[in-house]
Write a protein that holds these residues in place. Sequence first.
Motif, PDB file in Angstrom:
ATOM      1  N   GLN A  73      40.747  34.330  41.191  1.00 47.69           N
ATOM      2  CA  GLN A  73      41.888  35.216  41.326  1.00 47.69           C
ATOM      3  C   GLN A  73      41.728  36.572  41.028  1.00 47.69           C
ATOM      4  OE1 GLN A  73      45.513  33.760  41.378  1.00 47.69           O
ATOM      5  NE2 GLN A  73      44.347  32.873  42.759  1.00 47.69           N
ATOM      6  N   ILE A  74      40.640  37.099  41.461  1.00 44.90           N
ATOM      7  CA  ILE A  74      39.976  38.522  41.158  1.00 44.90           C
ATOM      8  C   ILE A  74      39.417  39.299  42.244  1.00 44.90           C
ATOM      9  CG2 ILE A  74      37.747  39.564  39.929  1.00 44.90           C
ATOM     10  CD1 ILE A  74      37.767  37.476  37.732  1.00 44.90           C
ATOM     11  N   GLY A  75      39.501  40.448  42.326  1.00 45.51           N
ATOM     12  CA  GLY A  75      38.885  41.204  43.334  1.00 45.51           C
ATOM     13  C   GLY A  75      39.956  42.026  44.150  1.00 45.51           C
ATOM     14  N   GLY A  76      39.342  43.438  44.684  1.00 43.24           N
ATOM     15  CA  GLY A  76      40.259  44.330  44.908  1.00 43.24           C
ATOM     16  C   GLY A  76      40.752  44.019  46.456  1.00 43.24           C
ATOM     17  N   ILE A  77      40.853  45.146  47.132  1.00 48.15           N
ATOM     18  CA  ILE A  77      41.497  45.086  48.617  1.00 48.15           C
ATOM     19  C   ILE A  77      40.463  44.961  49.754  1.00 48.15           C
ATOM     20  CG2 ILE A  77      43.827  46.155  48.147  1.00 48.15           C
ATOM     21  CD1 ILE A  77      42.420  48.603  49.527  1.00 48.15           C
ATOM     22  N   ALA A  78      40.782  44.226  50.759  1.00 48.02           N
ATOM     23  CA  ALA A  78      39.802  44.406  51.963  1.00 48.02           C
ATOM     24  C   ALA A  78      40.658  45.471  52.669  1.00 48.02           C
ATOM     25  CB  ALA A  78      40.238  43.092  52.941  1.00 48.02           C
ATOM     26  N   ASP A  79      39.736  46.374  53.470  1.00 50.61           N
ATOM     27  CA  ASP A  79      40.378  47.550  53.998  1.00 50.61           C
ATOM     28  C   ASP A  79      41.177  47.156  55.126  1.00 50.61           C
ATOM     29  OD1 ASP A  79      38.937  49.393  52.432  1.00 50.61           O
ATOM     30  OD2 ASP A  79      37.327  49.710  53.943  1.00 50.61           O
ATOM     31  N   VAL A  80      40.762  45.991  55.841  1.00 47.00           N
ATOM     32  CA  VAL A  80      41.438  45.442  56.890  1.00 47.00           C
ATOM     33  C   VAL A  80      41.210  43.767  56.830  1.00 47.00           C
ATOM     34  CG1 VAL A  80      41.808  45.190  59.597  1.00 47.00           C
ATOM     35  CG2 VAL A  80      40.976  47.369  58.464  1.00 47.00           C
TER      36      VAL A  80
END
Length: 320
Positions: free
Chosen positions: A29-36
Motif C-alpha cells: 500500500q505504498i508508492g506514488g503515481i504512474a504517469d500513465v
Amino acid sequence: MTGTSGHNTNREAPELRENVSLAPITSWQIGGIADVYAEPTNEEQLEAAIEEGAKRGLPITILGGGTNVLISDRGVRGLVIGLRKFSGIKTSEVEGRFQIEALAGTSKSELLKAFLKAKLEPAIFLAGIPGDIGGGVVMNAGVGEQLRPREFNEITDAIEVWRWPTTPLADMSIFKVGRQRLEAKSLNWSYRHCEGWRPGLISKVWLSWPMEPKADVLDRVKAANHNRLTKQPLDMPSCGSVFVNPVGDRAGRLIEASGLKGFAIGGAKVSEKHANFIVNTGGATAQDMRAVIEHVRARVKDRQGVDLKTEVVWLGDWTP
Ligand SMILES: Cc1cc2nc3c(=O)[nH]c(=O)nc-3n(C[C@H](O)[C@H](O)[C@H](O)COP(=O)(O)OP(=O)(O)OC[C@H]3O[C@@H](n4cnc5c(N)ncnc54)[C@H](O)[C@@H]3O)c2cc1C
C-alpha cells in the motif's frame, strides 16, 4: 482442452489513465503515481497499450500482483501496465501430465485451485504465495520447506515473451510486438530469480505436473495456510520477505539476532512476528521503508557480518 475459465475476448483498447496512484494496487500500500496506467484484460488490449506507450515514447514498466515491489514515493515515469486483470486459465491432461496454460496475470490462487482440484502436489507450495503467475516466474517464487515441488521452475514448461522496439520509430506503421515462446529449460533459474527472458513482458505461462493425485493435498494446503497465519503478520500490509536468505542461514534469524524486531521509522516497522517482514503500520512512505531496509542491512552487517540482499524489486524513480 478441459476446465477452461476463458480468455477475455473484448477487443477494445484499454483506457490509458493519467496520474494513477499505485499504492492501492501494491500489497505494501505504498508508492506514488504512474504517469500513465493501463490495465488490459486480453491480448488485443495489451498489444494496443504497448503500441500506444511506444507511440508516445514512454518507457514501460510491468506490474503483476504488486506483492513484491517497492514503488518510489515519486512514482513511475512513463506507462505502467498492470496485469492483474489479464487472466485466464485452461487445463488439460495429456499423456499422463496435468497441463495448464495461463495468461500471466492469472492469480496464483487460481493456479492453486486448478492443482488442488486435481489433487496434485504443486498446490501445497502455492498456498499463501500472493501475486500472479507471471510474477511467480519472474521471482521464481517458492518456499523454503523441503517440498517437491517448491519453486516455479519445477512446474513451468515454457513462457511466451513479448518484445517491442524501445526507441521511437519514425514510421509507427511498422511497429510490431514480437512474440517468442521460450522453453523453461532455456531460462536461467536461481533462488527467487529468473533470467534469460529479459527485456520484455511475460504474457503467457505453460505449466505441468505428473497426473499423480494424492489424497492428502487439501489437508496439506490447509496446514500450509495455517502455518503462515501463525508465523507471518498477514493482518498488515507487507511484501512478504524483504531480504533473500543468505546461503546456509535465514535473513529473519539474523535480523532478530541483531535486536531489530519492532524497529520502526515512520510507518515502516520490522514485524514482531516475523523479522524478515517489514510492515506498513499505516501511512508508511517508500522513503520510510527504504530507511528501515538500510538500517537493517547496516545493523546486520555490523552485528553478524552478513550483507543482506533485498528480494523486493525497487520500481520507479529512486534518483536522489
Ligand atoms: C504476505 C506475502 C507472503 C509472501 N510469501 C512469499 C513466499 O512464500 N515465497 C515467495 O517466493 N514470495 C512470497 N511473497 C512475495 C511475492 O508474492 C512473490 O514474489 C510473487 O511471486 C510476486 O508476484 P507478483 O505478481 O506480485 O509480482 P510483482 O510484485 O507485481 O512484480 C515483481 C517483479 O516482476 C516483474 N513482473 C511481474 N509480472 C511480470 C510479467 N508478466 N512480465 C514481466 N515482468 C513482470 C515486475 O516488474 C517486478 O519487477 C510474498 C508476498 C506477500 C505480500
